[in-house]
Design an enzyme around this catalytic site. Structure first.
Site, PDB file in Angstrom:
ATOM      1  N   ARG A  30       0.828  -1.210   0.000  1.00 11.71           N
ATOM      2  CA  ARG A  30       0.000   0.000   0.000  1.00 11.71           C
ATOM      3  C   ARG A  30       0.860   1.256   0.000  1.00 11.71           C
ATOM      4  NH1 ARG A  30      -3.593  -0.421   4.973  1.00 11.71           N
ATOM      5  NH2 ARG A  30      -1.655  -1.346   5.687  1.00 11.71           N
ATOM      6  N   ASN A  72      -6.381  -2.595   2.445  1.00 13.70           N
ATOM      7  CA  ASN A  72      -6.370  -4.049   2.527  1.00 13.70           C
ATOM      8  C   ASN A  72      -7.800  -4.559   2.584  1.00 13.70           C
ATOM      9  OD1 ASN A  72      -3.576  -4.303   2.580  1.00 13.70           O
ATOM     10  ND2 ASN A  72      -3.466  -4.358   4.810  1.00 13.70           N
TER      11      ASN A  72
END
Length: 101
Positions: free
Chosen positions: A26, A44
């Site tokens: 990320r 996520n």
């Protein structure tokens, strides 16, 4: 971002599968998105994948997908499923790219 009001702006919803959680994925996506100049978010998912929405020009989104395929040095991307979705405008428009929890 003036480019986000441009009629050439598009928005993609992406789901990235592979080894993409707990490996800096990320963070790498956020850094790439900010460098490229798109807005949106990444987070996520409970199934181990990573979900992302990004808005910009077709060229910007193509460059973001290429960066997301590369991922972080510890990640391994198996697939990125992409769907075009409506562009966010007005009060819903984003001004940055961030991690959502």
């Amino acid at each position: 971002m003036d480019g986000m009001r441009d009629v050439s702006a598009i928005r993609w919803h992406m789901v990235v599968t592979g080894r993409v959680q707990g490996v800096g994925y990320r963070y790498a996506a956020v850094m790439a998105a900010r460098r490229i100049g798109v807005v949106g978010w990444v987070r996520n998912r409970y199934d181990g994948s990573v979900e992302c929405e990004a808005q910009g020009t077709r060229d910007q989104l193509d460059r973001l997908v290429a960066a997301m395929r590369a991922g972080s040095q510890w990640s391994r991307v198996e697939d990125i499923a992409i769907d075009q979705i409506p562009v966010l405008t007005g009060a819903d428009a984003e001004t940055a790219f961030s991690v959502r929890r």
